[in-house]
Design a protein around this motif. Structure first.
Motif, PDB file in Angstrom:
ATOM      1  N   GLY A  34      -6.044   2.111   0.675  1.00 15.05           N
ATOM      2  CA  GLY A  34      -6.884   1.040   1.213  1.00 15.05           C
ATOM      3  C   GLY A  34      -8.351   1.226   0.821  1.00 15.05           C
ATOM      4  N   MET A  35      -8.807   2.472   0.889  1.00  9.98           N
ATOM      5  CA  MET A  35     -10.196   2.742   0.517  1.00  9.98           C
ATOM      6  C   MET A  35     -10.421   2.487  -0.973  1.00  9.98           C
ATOM      7  SD  MET A  35     -10.714   6.201   2.746  1.00  9.98           S
ATOM      8  CE  MET A  35     -12.158   6.735   1.881  1.00  9.98           C
ATOM      9  N   ASN A  62       0.839  -1.214   0.000  1.00  9.18           N
ATOM     10  CA  ASN A  62       0.000   0.000   0.000  1.00  9.18           C
ATOM     11  C   ASN A  62       0.866   1.254   0.000  1.00  9.18           C
ATOM     12  OD1 ASN A  62      -2.077  -1.764   0.093  1.00  9.18           O
ATOM     13  ND2 ASN A  62      -3.130  -0.818   1.847  1.00  9.18           N
ATOM     14  N   ARG A  63       2.017   1.162   0.654  1.00  8.36           N
ATOM     15  CA  ARG A  63       2.907   2.323   0.694  1.00  8.36           C
ATOM     16  C   ARG A  63       3.451   2.630  -0.708  1.00  8.36           C
ATOM     17  NH1 ARG A  63       7.566   2.691   5.152  1.00  8.36           N
ATOM     18  NH2 ARG A  63       5.687   2.937   6.392  1.00  8.36           N
ATOM     19  N   SER A  93      -2.417   9.123   0.232  1.00 10.03           N
ATOM     20  CA  SER A  93      -2.019   8.477   1.485  1.00 10.03           C
ATOM     21  C   SER A  93      -2.318   6.973   1.418  1.00 10.03           C
ATOM     22  CB  SER A  93      -2.783   9.105   2.647  1.00 10.03           C
ATOM     23  OG  SER A  93      -4.161   8.829   2.507  1.00 10.03           O
ATOM     24  N   GLU A  94      -1.698   6.245   2.335  1.00  3.58           N
ATOM     25  CA  GLU A  94      -1.928   4.791   2.383  1.00  3.58           C
ATOM     26  C   GLU A  94      -3.378   4.473   2.732  1.00  3.58           C
ATOM     27  OE1 GLU A  94       1.036   2.290   4.348  1.00  3.58           O
ATOM     28  OE2 GLU A  94       2.315   4.064   4.421  1.00  3.58           O
ATOM     29  N   ARG A  95      -3.952   5.309   3.554  1.00  2.00           N
ATOM     30  CA  ARG A  95      -5.354   5.092   3.936  1.00  2.00           C
ATOM     31  C   ARG A  95      -6.257   5.227   2.708  1.00  2.00           C
ATOM     32  NH1 ARG A  95      -8.904   8.815   7.697  1.00  2.00           N
ATOM     33  NH2 ARG A  95     -10.620   7.374   8.049  1.00  2.00           N
TER      34      ARG A  95
END
Lengths: 163, 183
Positions: free
Chosen positions: B148-149, B133-134, B143-145
């Motif tokens: 994920g989304m 993800n990074r 961003s990594e978040r």
């Protein structure tokens, strides 16, 4: 489902064969090659501009003026000076003698001392009645052969004979 | 280790990254010709920026970012062109694409090409290239978040699209290659 999906995705993407994978066919190669002559021209133009600016700065420093007319005048003058035949080297001239009417050099302290008037404490006696020369003192022969007697002050011999 | 500004190192990077980049963009666009065009353009832009490349960045993620931006631009242009084409041929029957110049995309690639570029790219980078993800965050500039989304959204929408009966036949989505070079 995700595993199956991923496996199908991998199968579909692995089937893709790049048609232009070779570097010689890469577009960035052609683009950079096409840009090279322009870049070379740009480099030449930059070098020419830098050279011209350096020349202007040099001429301004050498002549002290930013006016190009002054530069051309200075260059023409220098060229003319170089083209003229140079005169033979002049012999060293002797220093000219001081003119006669010129005031003499300042007296040295010794000269000033000898030319100074004598001290008024001992006036020389004047006797005009005996020698009859009208006040001119009689010259006496020097007792010594060295001839220095005339400069020596008269002491006991200065008295007149026959007294 | 790649040295910024070094032409030989860039050639090496091209050899290593071109096939992977092509597959990512192909999955996003669903058209191999368009994908090759976008990737070649991405390498041209990358080569221009190569002297300023920061060696601490993963070079393939950097290239992916450039290529995906190109893919987004390509999709936008294609959408505008499709609208123009639709207006031009109002009332006339549409022309069938020439089968000799078309490439058949698989079901999954077709479904991916219908997703927004950012969702499709996150899915391909994660599940095909194996990026973390990074790394996806570095490649897509979020961003990594957010990565994920996006992955969750992409999975959900793909699952819906790939349900039996939802997706058209794999032979039907054909994209003419002649359109791909104009992007």
């Amino acid at each position: 489902m995700p595993d199956r999906l991923v496996a199908r995705l991998a199968a579909e993407l692995d089937a893709v064969r790049p048609r232009h994978p070779r570097i010689a066919q890469a577009r960035y190669r052609r683009a950079s090659a096409a840009r090279a002559p322009r870049r070379r021209l740009g480099g030449l133009a930059t070098a020419a501009a830098v050279a011209a600016l350096s020349l202007v700065a040099l001429a301004t420093l050498a002549t002290g003026s930013p006016n190009p007319r002054v530069w051309t005048g200075t260059v023409a003058g220098e060229l003319q000076r170089l083209q003229e035949p140079s005169p033979p080297p002049a012999a060293p001239q002797p220093t000219p003698p001081a003119p006669l009417g010129a005031p003499a050099a300042q007296d040295t302290p010794t000269q000033a001392a000898t030319s100074a008037p004598k001290a008024p404490g001992r006036p020389e006696p004047i006797d005009n009645s005996r020698n009859g020369h009208g006040g001119r003192p009689e010259e006496r022969p020097s007792p010594s052969p060295s001839g220095r007697a005339g400069h020596e002050p008269a002491t006991s011999d200065s008295s007149p004979p026959g007294r | 280790m790649y040295r910024p500004g070094n032409a030989e190192d860039f050639d090496r990077l091209y050899r290593a990254a071109y096939p992977r980049l092509l597959r990512t963009v192909y999955a996003v666009l669903g058209d191999q010709g368009a994908a090759e065009d976008c990737v070649q353009d991405a390498f041209v832009r990358a080569f221009q920026a190569w002297p300023r490349f920061r060696p601490d960045r993963p070079p393939e993620a950097w290239l992916h970012q450039i290529a995906l931006n190109g893919a987004i631009s390509y999709r936008r242009k294609m959408r505008l062109r499709q609208v123009g084409e639709l207006l031009r041929r109002l009332g006339r029957p549409g022309e069938e694409p020439d089968p000799s110049t078309s490439v058949v995309a698989g079901e999954v690639v077709t479904a991916l090409s219908r997703l927004p570029v950012k969702l499709a790219a996150a899915f391909v980078l994660r599940h095909y290239h194996g990026y973390s993800n990074r790394e996806i965050a570095a490649a897509t500039g979020v961003s990594e978040r957010m990565v994920g989304m996006r992955l969750a959204q992409a999975r959900e929408r793909l699952a819906g699209d790939l349900e039996p009966g939802r997706l058209p036949n794999s032979a039907s989505p054909r994209v003419p290659l002649s359109e791909s070079g104009d992007a």
